[in-house]
Design a protein around this motif. Structure first.
Motif, PDB file in Angstrom:
ATOM      1  N   ALA A   1       0.833  -1.204   0.000  1.00 47.62           N
ATOM      2  CA  ALA A   1       0.000   0.000   0.000  1.00 47.62           C
ATOM      3  C   ALA A   1       0.866   1.252   0.000  1.00 47.62           C
ATOM      4  N   GLY A   2       1.901   1.247   0.838  1.00 48.67           N
ATOM      5  CA  GLY A   2       2.784   2.407   0.887  1.00 48.67           C
ATOM      6  C   GLY A   2       3.593   2.589  -0.384  1.00 48.67           C
ATOM      7  N   LEU A   3       3.975   1.481  -1.009  1.00 46.06           N
ATOM      8  CA  LEU A   3       4.827   1.551  -2.185  1.00 46.06           C
ATOM      9  C   LEU A   3       4.162   2.247  -3.372  1.00 46.06           C
ATOM     10  N   TRP A   4       2.820   2.249  -3.405  1.00 43.99           N
ATOM     11  CA  TRP A   4       2.193   2.966  -4.513  1.00 43.99           C
ATOM     12  C   TRP A   4       1.446   4.221  -4.061  1.00 43.99           C
ATOM     13  N   GLU A   5       0.970   4.241  -2.820  1.00 41.79           N
ATOM     14  CA  GLU A   5       0.216   5.422  -2.395  1.00 41.79           C
ATOM     15  C   GLU A   5       1.128   6.600  -2.057  1.00 41.79           C
ATOM     16  N   ILE A   6       2.362   6.332  -1.673  1.00 40.02           N
ATOM     17  CA  ILE A   6       3.299   7.439  -1.435  1.00 40.02           C
ATOM     18  C   ILE A   6       3.622   8.166  -2.743  1.00 40.02           C
ATOM     19  N   PRO A   7       4.043   7.463  -3.807  1.00 42.13           N
ATOM     20  CA  PRO A   7       4.253   8.185  -5.072  1.00 42.13           C
ATOM     21  C   PRO A   7       2.970   8.786  -5.638  1.00 42.13           C
ATOM     22  N   ALA A   8       1.823   8.137  -5.411  1.00 45.27           N
ATOM     23  CA  ALA A   8       0.555   8.704  -5.876  1.00 45.27           C
ATOM     24  C   ALA A   8       0.271  10.023  -5.155  1.00 45.27           C
ATOM     25  N   GLY A   9       0.499  10.038  -3.842  1.00 43.81           N
ATOM     26  CA  GLY A   9       0.295  11.268  -3.090  1.00 43.81           C
ATOM     27  C   GLY A   9       1.242  12.369  -3.509  1.00 43.81           C
ATOM     28  N   ASN A  10       2.491  12.010  -3.797  1.00 42.92           N
ATOM     29  CA  ASN A  10       3.454  12.995  -4.277  1.00 42.92           C
ATOM     30  C   ASN A  10       3.050  13.538  -5.647  1.00 42.92           C
ATOM     31  N   MET A  11       2.493  12.649  -6.499  1.00 39.11           N
ATOM     32  CA  MET A  11       2.030  13.077  -7.816  1.00 39.11           C
ATOM     33  C   MET A  11       0.890  14.070  -7.706  1.00 39.11           C
TER      34      MET A  11
ATOM     35  N   ARG B   1      -9.089   5.727  -7.464  1.00 37.41           N
ATOM     36  CA  ARG B   1      -8.212   4.565  -7.291  1.00 37.41           C
ATOM     37  C   ARG B   1      -7.834   4.372  -5.826  1.00 37.41           C
ATOM     38  N   LEU B   2      -7.487   5.451  -5.156  1.00 41.13           N
ATOM     39  CA  LEU B   2      -7.071   5.312  -3.758  1.00 41.13           C
ATOM     40  C   LEU B   2      -8.238   4.936  -2.854  1.00 41.13           C
ATOM     41  N   ARG B   3      -9.410   5.498  -3.113  1.00 45.27           N
ATOM     42  CA  ARG B   3     -10.553   5.155  -2.266  1.00 45.27           C
ATOM     43  C   ARG B   3     -10.949   3.698  -2.463  1.00 45.27           C
ATOM     44  N   ALA B   4     -10.920   3.212  -3.692  1.00 46.24           N
ATOM     45  CA  ALA B   4     -11.257   1.812  -3.956  1.00 46.24           C
ATOM     46  C   ALA B   4     -10.269   0.884  -3.250  1.00 46.24           C
ATOM     47  N   ALA B   5      -8.984   1.239  -3.282  1.00 47.22           N
ATOM     48  CA  ALA B   5      -7.971   0.402  -2.630  1.00 47.22           C
ATOM     49  C   ALA B   5      -8.160   0.377  -1.121  1.00 47.22           C
ATOM     50  N   HIS B   6      -8.482   1.526  -0.534  1.00 49.21           N
ATOM     51  CA  HIS B   6      -8.707   1.574   0.911  1.00 49.21           C
ATOM     52  C   HIS B   6      -9.963   0.791   1.294  1.00 49.21           C
ATOM     53  N   GLY B   7     -10.969   0.834   0.429  1.00 53.50           N
ATOM     54  CA  GLY B   7     -12.184   0.082   0.719  1.00 53.50           C
ATOM     55  C   GLY B   7     -11.946  -1.416   0.756  1.00 53.50           C
TER      56      GLY B   7
END
Length: 238
Positions: free
Chosen positions: A46-56, A125-131
């Motif tokens: 989760a961190g490996l993709w949500e951190i770069p997504a948040g930075n983007m 995308r992030l909300r679906a992943a958290h769900g």
């Protein structure tokens, strides 16, 4: 255990949820199941993709709300990733260093998006992943026998709820497009599932698990016969 590369977030990231002091121990005590290991790996992914997504989000979005959401989520995942790596080290669990295939696809979607389309893709995308992670956390929190995994699940749940709330604060979630939850198998049976074996035992033994009605009746019959024989002997003795 294979070395784990560090992950970074954009500087700032206020509003990091501090896990409550619940008194949960963290000694690595208790059996570690395959599900436990999978959970620890999923938190890392989760961190490996949500951190770069948040930075983007901070680089590509023109909406100040989305920029702040991306900043907060990236910074918070850095903290959660630190907690996860500490748990993995304690339990000798190998962690990945790259997002999985689906996560890489989502990140590429965001890279390819322009400033007009980025926000919706990022939030959806992030909300679906958290769900999807909610059920996994609940299962592990309720079933794990390892105290370190239990504590990580407790902490991860706080982060996930915080992130869901942040994403929904964007006011661009398309709730009508969300998938419909499956219907309950036994509607009206109450919010707490009942163990089938216990229910069957209770319905056949007057509430005594593991004892059938037939056995109970045989014991009562034997006691009645013994009582009659004893009474007859007493009367004959007189």
């Amino acid at each position: 255990m294979a070395p784990v590369s560090p992950v970074r977030a954009a500087p700032g990231g206020d509003g990091i949820p501090v896990p409550a002091s619940t008194g949960l121990s963290n000694k690595g005590v208790g059996a570690v199941s395959d599900a436990d290991k999978d959970f620890v790996i999923k938190v890392r992914l989760a961190g490996l993709w949500e951190i770069p997504a948040g930075n983007m989000a901070q680089e590509k979005s023109n909406d100040p709300r989305v920029v702040q959401i991306g900043k907060s989520i990236a910074a918070q995942h850095v903290l959660l990733d630190k907690l996860d790596r500490a748990a993995a080290k304690k339990l000798n669990i190998d962690l990945p260093n790259q997002p999985n295939g689906d996560q890489q696809f989502w990140l590429q979607e965001m890279r390819d998006a322009n400033s007009t389309t980025f926000d919706q893709i990022f939030i959806d995308r992030l909300r679906a992943a958290h769900g999807k992670i909610f059920p996994a956390i609940a299962t592990i929190r309720a079933s794990t026998r390892n105290d370190t995994v239990r504590k990580l699940a407790q902490e991860a749940n706080q982060f996930v709820m915080t992130h869901m709330t942040l994403l929904e604060s964007s006011n661009i979630v398309d709730y009508a497009a969300l998938p419909t939850a499956p219907a309950p198998a036994a509607p009206g049976s109450g919010p707490v599932p009942v163990d089938g074996q216990m229910l069957a035992a209770a319905s056949t033994s007057g509430g005594i698990p593991g004892v059938s009605t037939t056995v109970v009746l045989l014991v009562l019959a034997a006691a009645l016969v013994a009582g009659v024989i004893t009474s007859m002997r007493i009367f004959r003795a007189r």
